[in-house]
Design an enzyme around this catalytic site. Structure first.
Site, PDB file in Angstrom:
ATOM      1  CD  GLU A  15      38.745  25.775  29.020  1.00  0.00           C
ATOM      2  OE1 GLU A  15      39.653  26.820  28.862  1.00  0.00           O
ATOM      3  OE2 GLU A  15      38.368  25.456  30.119  1.00  0.00           O
ATOM      4  CD  GLU A  18      39.061  21.363  32.093  1.00  0.00           C
ATOM      5  OE1 GLU A  18      39.312  22.645  32.762  1.00  0.00           O
ATOM      6  OE2 GLU A  18      39.660  21.100  31.126  1.00  0.00           O
TER       7      GLU A  18
END
Ligand SMILES: *[C@@H]1O[C@H](CO)[C@@H](O)[C@H](O)[C@H]1NC(C)=O
Ligand SMILES: *[C@@H]1O[C@H](CO)[C@@H](O)[C@H](O)[C@H]1NC(C)=O
Length: 521
Positions: free
Chosen positions: A182, A251
């Protein structure tokens, strides 16, 4: 006798020729990850090895397999593996090779998210604390000391996997790996300085020649050939940054982490199934539950303000590895429906038609005659009857039906057919043993006390060997102090209480005034 030996030998030679020519390969195209020449729809779930015990691993992995997973995902936990510079730990809960071999024995694939910054509600996001004190260190930046340290660790892990033959082209289970984590949002915030780092990270990883694709999650500018992927509660509208990369969801949040004093987060099985079916009906080909088994943050491994030791995450397997029903069973049934549809899914792209105001059909059909359809009702309140290829189907509100042959609805995301948990906890007689610690109250005479004016930078002092730092000060109040004449009590004001503050007056523990406490902590 001789001739038999010769033919056996010939057979052995031929066999090894054949097996080396079908050596594994993992690549990708615009539709999916391609393993040994075959496009795959891959169903994955996160199980982080240090969040359970090695004794639990075989059972967790088997339950994941029975739940319809193809892939297990794990991060790699740098600070667990290198607690002090050059001193490595790959034992016990940190025996990552053992974990991966168990995944392989179960016949599953593995996605290795090396990071090594992993966030993960894990202490320091996975970085060893000592790293902060390497001279000139600047984390996750185009910074020489950081790049040297990061590359060193990533290489160590990759070489370890290679020497154990764990990458798929070597016959192992690892079909992909992740670098960074991320970083896109960080780059967005810091602007130009983040670009060269993101580029370097990708080039460094690709240069390690693992033979499997690299991914970067939440990284819109992931350089080729690295695949950018989505994280979130819903990802149906995500598009990878190049038309020749597959649409992947690393995710799928099964709920959220728990904070001390906060609610325990839940996400209904129906909404999870809906989100996943919606992703798959929109050309998605890989998804990973975060978490499939959340487990426990043992010891002091948890991080983030007030994040609890339980990392249950309302995952399909609960903190203890038990089935979290009906979520586990409802998702297993979804996976079966997706697998039945896989031949159609991998040989075509979704074609969308409207069936009503809020209803769509997503159809995958190929020339070879395979066909799978997803009928969706986005209306959050009303059931509808739709007609698809001359047949009628009932769609509950906010639901998707899966028709692996374009005729039979084998699954609807809102209709749960698996049992609810009937879990009953019974205490086990004498099986539990508890340990408790009494921390000694330090005194000013201790040899390791330091004196300073003001507060220290906590981690600099403790090097994270403890969460505690004792501050001692004394204030002498003479009997003729002016304020005492007004018969007012002296007031001690502490502007920051961190997580805990104990005040002793004349050696006696004194309860602080709780209202200040709340607003200031
Ligand atoms: C799926 O991919 C095909 C080919 O790129 C594209 O034409 C189609 O619009 C996509 N469908 C959806 C629902 O994303
Ligand atoms: C860390 O501690 C050392 C002394 O141990 C001190 O010299 C240094 O200034 C401290 N650094 C920070 C950032 O507080």
């Amino acid at each position: 006798m001789m001739s038999i030996n010769v033919s056996l030998l010939l057979f052995v030679v031929l066999f090894s020729l054949v097996s080396s020519s079908v050596r594994g390969s993992v690549t990708y195209d615009d539709r999916a990850i391609v393993i040994n020449g075959k496009r795959r729809i891959l169903i994955s779930g996160s199980i982080h090895y240090p969040r359970s015990t090695p004794e639990m691993w075989p059972d967790l992995i088997q339950k994941a397999k029975d739940g319809g997973l193809d892939v297990i995902e794990t991060y790699v936990f740098w600070n667990g593996h290198e607690p002090s510079p050059g001193k490595f730990n790959f034992e016990g809960r940190y025996d990552v090779v053992k974990f991966i071999k168990l995944v392989q024995q179960a016949g599953l694939y593995l996605n290795l998210r090396i990071g090594p910054y992993i966030c993960a509600e894990w202490n320091f996001g996975g970085f060893p604390v000592w790293l902060k004190y390497v001279p000139g260190m600047e984390f996750r930046a185009d910074n020489q000391p950081f790049k040297v340290a990061m590359q060193g660790f990533v290489e160590k892990i990759v070489n370890m996997m290679k020497s154990e033959n764990l990458f798929e082209p070597q016959g192992g289970p690892i079909i992909m790996a992740q670098i960074e984590n991320e970083y896109g949002p960080v780059e967005w915030e810091i602007g130009a300085p983040g670009k060269p780092y993101a580029k370097w990270v990708a080039e460094m990883a690709v240069g390690l020649d693992t033979g499997v694709p690299w991914i970067m999650c939440k990284q819109e500018d992931a350089p080729d050939p690295v695949i950018d992927t989505c994280n979130g509660f819903y990802c149906e509208n995500f598009k990878p940054n190049k038309p020749y990369k597959p649409k992947m969801w690393t995710e799928v949040w099964t709920a959220w982490y728990t904070k001390f004093g906060g609610p325990v987060s839940r996400r209904p099985a129906e909404d999870m199934a809906f989100a996943v079916a919606r992703f798959i009906q929109n050309n998605g080909s890989f998804f990973n539950y975060y978490m499939y088994h959340g487990g426990t943050n043992f010891g002091r491994t948890t991080a983030g303000r007030f994040i609890a030791t339980s990392y249950d995450y309302d995952a399909p397997l609960d903190e203890y590895g038990l089935l979290n029903e009906p979520k586990y069973g409802h998702l297993r049934d979804l996976h079966n429906a997706i697998k039945l549809s896989e031949p159609a899914l991998v040989s075509s792209y979704a074609k969308v038609t409207w069936l009503g105001k809020n209803q769509e059909a997503h159809v995958y059909s190929s020339k070879s005659g395979v066909c799978a359809a997803f009928l969706s009702n986005y209306d959050p309140a009303f059931s509808v009857k739709v007609t698809f290829q001359n047949m009628q189907y009932d769609l509950p509100p906010w639901s998707i039906s899966i028709l692996p042959d374009c005729r039979t609805a084998v699954y609807n995301t809102a209709r749960i057919s698996s049992q609810c948990s009937q879990m009953k906890m019974t205490p086990i007689g004498g099986g539990l043993s508890w340990e408790s610690y009494t921390e000694e109250t330090p005194s000013a005479d201790d040899s390791d006390t330091l004196s300073t004016s003001g507060l220290w930078e906590q981690i600099n002092v403790t090097r994270d060997s403890s969460d505690y730092l004792w501050y001692m000060t004394d204030v002498s109040i003479a009997s003729d102090e002016g304020f005492l004449k007004n018969e007012k009590e002296p007031l001690l004001t502490v502007m920051s209480a961190g997580h805990a503050l104990h005040v002793f007056i004349n050696g006696q523990l004194s309860e602080p005034f709780m209202e200040d406490w709340k607003t200031q902590s």
